[in-house]
Scaffold this active site. Sequence first.
Site, PDB file in Angstrom:
ATOM      1  N   GLU A 150      -7.520  -2.555  -3.418  1.00  0.00           N
ATOM      2  CA  GLU A 150      -6.973  -1.496  -3.850  1.00  0.00           C
ATOM      3  C   GLU A 150      -7.551  -0.560  -5.221  1.00  0.00           C
ATOM      4  O   GLU A 150      -7.897   0.458  -5.015  1.00  0.00           O
ATOM      5  CB  GLU A 150      -5.210  -1.157  -3.970  1.00  0.00           C
ATOM      6  N   ASP A 162      -2.297  -5.503  -1.711  1.00  0.00           N
ATOM      7  CA  ASP A 162      -1.121  -6.026  -2.087  1.00  0.00           C
ATOM      8  C   ASP A 162      -0.187  -6.743  -1.074  1.00  0.00           C
ATOM      9  O   ASP A 162      -0.134  -6.116  -0.120  1.00  0.00           O
ATOM     10  CB  ASP A 162      -0.128  -5.008  -3.029  1.00  0.00           C
ATOM     11  N   ASP A 200       2.781  -6.710   0.122  1.00  0.00           N
ATOM     12  CA  ASP A 200       4.015  -5.987   0.607  1.00  0.00           C
ATOM     13  C   ASP A 200       3.734  -5.023   1.807  1.00  0.00           C
ATOM     14  O   ASP A 200       2.556  -4.878   2.271  1.00  0.00           O
ATOM     15  CB  ASP A 200       4.642  -5.323  -0.358  1.00  0.00           C
ATOM     16  N   GLU A 254       3.384  -1.864   1.864  1.00  0.00           N
ATOM     17  CA  GLU A 254       2.351  -0.987   1.471  1.00  0.00           C
ATOM     18  C   GLU A 254       0.933  -1.387   1.565  1.00  0.00           C
ATOM     19  O   GLU A 254      -0.115  -0.825   2.187  1.00  0.00           O
ATOM     20  CB  GLU A 254       2.531  -0.212   0.076  1.00  0.00           C
ATOM     21  N   TYR A 303       2.961 -10.268  -8.855  1.00  0.00           N
ATOM     22  CA  TYR A 303       3.236  -8.900  -8.340  1.00  0.00           C
ATOM     23  C   TYR A 303       4.618  -8.181  -8.726  1.00  0.00           C
ATOM     24  O   TYR A 303       5.379  -8.706  -8.819  1.00  0.00           O
ATOM     25  CB  TYR A 303       3.039  -8.991  -6.719  1.00  0.00           C
ATOM     26  N   ARG A 312       6.172  -5.497  -7.454  1.00  0.00           N
ATOM     27  CA  ARG A 312       7.044  -4.871  -6.542  1.00  0.00           C
ATOM     28  C   ARG A 312       7.884  -5.886  -5.866  1.00  0.00           C
ATOM     29  O   ARG A 312       7.216  -6.401  -4.888  1.00  0.00           O
ATOM     30  CB  ARG A 312       6.157  -3.831  -5.602  1.00  0.00           C
ATOM     31  N   HIS A 340       8.449 -11.882  -2.310  1.00  0.00           N
ATOM     32  CA  HIS A 340       9.034 -13.314  -2.438  1.00  0.00           C
ATOM     33  C   HIS A 340       9.080 -14.119  -3.622  1.00  0.00           C
ATOM     34  O   HIS A 340       9.472 -15.302  -3.395  1.00  0.00           O
ATOM     35  CB  HIS A 340       8.025 -14.182  -1.437  1.00  0.00           C
TER      36      HIS A 340
END
Length: 754
Positions: A7, A82, A84, A86, A306, A308, A353
């Site tokens: 990203e 990423d 997740d 998103e 990560y 989030r 996770h």
Amino acid sequence: MNLLIVESPAKAKTINKYLGDQFEVIATVGHFRDLAKKNGVVISEDQKDVILNWETTSAGEKLLDNIRKKAINYETIYLATDPDREGEAITWHLVDSLEKDVDLKKFKRITFNEITKKAVLLSFEKARSVDQDLVSAYMARRSLDYLAGYNLSPVLWRKMPGSRSAGRVQSVAVRLVVERERIRMAFNSAGYWDIKGKFGPGDFEAKLVTIDGKRIATGGDFNASGELSKTDVVLLNESESKAFVASLSGVEYTVRSVEQKPGQRKPKAPFTTSTIQQEASGRFRWGAQRTMRVAQGLYENGYITYMRTDSVSLSAQALNAARAQATELYGPEYIDASPRVWANKSKNAQEAHEAIRPAGDTFRTPGEVSKELTGDEFLLYELIWKRTVASQMVNAQAATTTIKFGAQAANGKDAEFSSSGTVVIFPGFKAALDDIASDDDNEEDRQLPALSEGQKLNAKELTAEGHATKPPARFTEATLVGKLEELGIGRPSTYASIMSTIVDRGYVWKKGSALVPSFTALAVVRLLEEHFSELVDYKFTANMEEALDEIALGKANRIKQLDAFWRGGEMAQGHFHGVKALTEDLGAIDARGIATMPIKGTDAMLRVGRYGAYVERDEERANIPMSVAPDELTAELAEELLLEPSGDRELGLHPDTELMIVAKSGRYGPYVTENLPEGSPKSAKPRTASLFSYMKPSEVTFEQAISLLSLPRVVGIDPTTAEEITSQNGRYGPYLMRGKDSRSLDNEDRIFEV
């Protein structure tokens, strides 16, 4: 050769160091597609399909063209966004946009929870296709927000002029802030007194707890109406407490009991998105956006995992790393025989996770990264490191001593005092936290002198202290995120955007770190509660989050859920009447009535209009400054505003410009300005300055106006950056400014003195 897509340029740069010449690593522009503003979501009449119409940004078009050209030359295109929903969504958008031009067999999805060489290289061994369940959950969330926002927002624009767009989850967040303000508005403060003293031997402090065996009333014994909610307590007023202090003068006290209790305190779980935002807010006074921006930088540069996540779990390698570091730094007695395993509170914790922790198989101490990280990044890394290591250490052991002693006062009444002190016997996990105070720490913790039952004491100092009950504190960004998480509303990837959105739309503003609802928010929430109650119901919104989680897990059908949300019907978590039905009949909405509210203690009314809030009584009307919080609009302030003369008050000609200076009241509060001559171009803007809080338009002097219009004042030049430092006044008070960096001043007059 292979192509790897992430990203951000920072993430691409870090990964590129690990992959050498076998890969080209490029970055996208985050979400480069979004639902079209018109007909973005179309649900078929046969309820068998939901059509999503996407629009690509201009930057996205350039990105896709670049990838199309490169794709011809590459054997495999790895999508490493990423880990997740998103990130999965961005991956799906890339594949969906390029499938006509690029062989789908070339695309491989890889994920890693930390950007270390080992984690990145291992991810290629687990390459997979796009997770359609995660994508389906993303589509459902975007569709729900679209159907709610694009159908509810026009209702607000029509019925509540001056309001902004409405979001499905954001509206619920605003409701929480408004409900807290309503409690504050209805709150009646109550006064109570207590008696404290310093006693010897040992000069320790103690507090009067009972008189003739009845407990002394404290703030917790009053309700929100200011009434004493308990009858078995003694309520002291000022004269009674001072008289009782006098009656205790010169008496001898006897120790009645000495009780010692062992205790222990547990460390906290490793950080999640919610808890790191709350900790950074309390410790550094950072907002959610700032915390996530700093954490993003640490993650993309390979320092932390990560950021989030709603999971408190640690991987086996993290558990080993934390335990090894605790043993090395503090000794083997600081860890248990087996790892401490934390249970997730979130029902469907799945965003990443694993908890937020230092990256790698072995953790780098703050000292080891201090030459690489500075400022905010070092502060946050140190906080994460300490929390992670402490989470695997043993409990802190403490001993608490409580002493009760008393005497008979001159008025014949029995007085009993109490004092407690705590001593940490073994620091355990606190050794890792160093200077970080825990919520479990008591500011009163102290060591008491060794006293025994029957021992005589004397009072060296006795004072009566008055107190007033206070309404519940307003939410901060961090505590609001915590409340949303507690209610099951929102997810880690949405918290920061919820906070920024409700502020950007003007429904909430900040007073220091506290979130204050605007008067418009009061009216909008009232409208939503009375006519769209399901959409702002906390349980329903939480149930919707669970429905989205079930879609992500492949347990619920996205199309059926969206159709029920739009037309009404049974959803995964209960029945819903449907957005379409809720927004069709708007005739019953009495917009004027909803925007009119009483002010306690006066017959004047609060009105919310297109250009802000105002006080109204018959033909009288006065603007309420935007800096006034709803709970500050008292009857006294309302009457004061109505008494202020309307219109301009001329103060005199400015000696430099020869323009007339006038004082007036406006939406943003009282101010002084210059009247431009007739025929001035529309682009010309007069100098304007807000009055200080203690000034009134009817009383401000010509000299004060000249000084105010001279702002901002240049204080000096920063020798390190060569930038001007200015002092000035703003909506939220006086402050200093250097470039984009600002600091509050504690007094308006300091603007001219600092």
